[in-house]
Design an enzyme around this catalytic site. Structure first.
Site, PDB file in Angstrom:
ATOM      1  CD  GLU A  30      92.969  74.555 -27.806  1.00  0.00           C
ATOM      2  OE1 GLU A  30      92.842  75.595 -26.900  1.00  0.00           O
ATOM      3  OE2 GLU A  30      92.082  75.250 -29.246  1.00  0.00           O
ATOM      4  CG  ASP A  50     104.706  65.965 -26.784  1.00  0.00           C
ATOM      5  OD1 ASP A  50     105.462  67.225 -25.568  1.00  0.00           O
ATOM      6  OD2 ASP A  50     103.421  65.864 -27.779  1.00  0.00           O
ATOM      7  CG  ASN A  51     109.986  62.010 -22.964  1.00  0.00           C
ATOM      8  OD1 ASN A  51     109.658  61.779 -24.120  1.00  0.00           O
ATOM      9  ND2 ASN A  51     110.034  63.403 -22.451  1.00  0.00           N
ATOM     10  NE  ARG A  61     107.101  55.199 -15.351  1.00  0.00           N
ATOM     11  CZ  ARG A  61     107.796  54.682 -15.324  1.00  0.00           C
ATOM     12  NH1 ARG A  61     108.685  55.069 -15.759  1.00  0.00           N
ATOM     13  NH2 ARG A  61     107.247  53.549 -15.742  1.00  0.00           N
ATOM     14  CG  HIS A  64     114.241  61.054 -13.283  1.00  0.00           C
ATOM     15  ND1 HIS A  64     112.710  60.065 -13.647  1.00  0.00           N
ATOM     16  CD2 HIS A  64     114.699  59.967 -12.627  1.00  0.00           C
ATOM     17  CE1 HIS A  64     112.389  59.547 -13.754  1.00  0.00           C
ATOM     18  NE2 HIS A  64     113.521  59.291 -12.571  1.00  0.00           N
ATOM     19  CE  LYS A  74     111.089  66.777 -17.548  1.00  0.00           C
ATOM     20  NZ  LYS A  74     111.762  65.243 -15.843  1.00  0.00           N
ATOM     21  CE1 TYR A 134     107.917  62.484 -16.599  1.00  0.00           C
ATOM     22  CE2 TYR A 134     106.506  61.156 -18.430  1.00  0.00           C
ATOM     23  CZ  TYR A 134     107.268  61.769 -17.544  1.00  0.00           C
ATOM     24  OH  TYR A 134     107.467  60.636 -16.054  1.00  0.00           O
ATOM     25  CG  ASP A 145     118.406  60.388 -17.254  1.00  0.00           C
ATOM     26  OD1 ASP A 145     117.706  61.148 -17.000  1.00  0.00           O
ATOM     27  OD2 ASP A 145     118.955  58.765 -16.232  1.00  0.00           O
ATOM     28  CE  LYS A 169     116.712  56.703 -14.270  1.00  0.00           C
ATOM     29  NZ  LYS A 169     116.219  57.803 -15.788  1.00  0.00           N
ATOM     30  CG  ASP A 170     113.691  56.786 -10.480  1.00  0.00           C
ATOM     31  OD1 ASP A 170     114.445  57.192 -10.852  1.00  0.00           O
ATOM     32  OD2 ASP A 170     113.126  56.675 -10.673  1.00  0.00           O
TER      33      ASP A 170
END
Length: 183
Positions: A30, A50-51, A61, A64, A74, A134, A145, A169-170
């Site tokens: 699970e 969910d991502n 990444r 954030h 998260k 995520y 953001d 962006k990062d």
């Protein structure tokens, strides 16, 4: 079936290990069960989104987060591959403000990391490819953001010794010293 919650060096950030049932056919586990998360003291969580991201080796990444009132907790896990996963405490009144925790998450161990609101999050892919899941406690809001510089020397994050592959962006987030935490 159940989960095991392990403390990390940052208060409220937990490594979660699921019970895995395997035989010659493969395995079953699970990924999330609200009742069993209640048993390990995480019953207050309410996941709403969910991502899923796909990344190649070296992809970095982060770091954030979403500003209040849209902050997100998260629960992160790797469905395929392996990452170095990082959480940074951004809570101004926390004794661990500005400190980070780094753990390897991988699809063989099926381990997960719970990162509550008030933390920046990022990861770098170790394997050739990675599917990263995520589960979030709040919906994504583009206007909320935000991020923190992944390479801030004051954070002392032991990123992998491979060239990071970053989004535009990062590459432009502020360092902690230039940052007024909203938490």
């Amino acid at each position: 079936m159940g989960f095991r919650r392990l403390k990390t060096s940052l208060q409220d950030v937990y490594l979660i290990e699921p019970k895995i049932f395997g035989d010659d056919r493969g395995f079953f586990l699970e990924l999330y069960n609200a009742n069993k998360f209640k048993d390990i003291g995480l019953g207050h969580l309410n996941f709403v989104q969910d991502n899923l991201s796909f990344s190649r080796k070296g992809a970095l990444r982060g770091l954030h987060f979403q500003r209040p009132p849209h902050a997100q907790g998260k629960l992160v896990s790797v469905l395929q591959g392996k990452v170095l996963d990082v959480a940074v405490d951004l809570r101004k009144n926390s004794p661990t403000f500005g400190q980070s925790v780094c753990v390897e998450l991988d699809s063989e161990k099926r381990n997960m990391l719970y990162i509550p609101e008030g933390f920046a999050h990022g990861f770098q892919v170790i394997s050739d490819e990675c599917l990263f899941l995520y589960k979030c406690t709040n919906f994504y809001h583009p206007e909320a953001d935000a991020g923190l510089a992944w390479d801030d020397p004051t954070l002392n994050i032991p990123w992998l010794d491979i060239p990071p592959v970053l989004s535009q962006k990062d590459q432009n987030h502020p360092h902690l010293a230039e940052f007024d935490s909203p938490f």
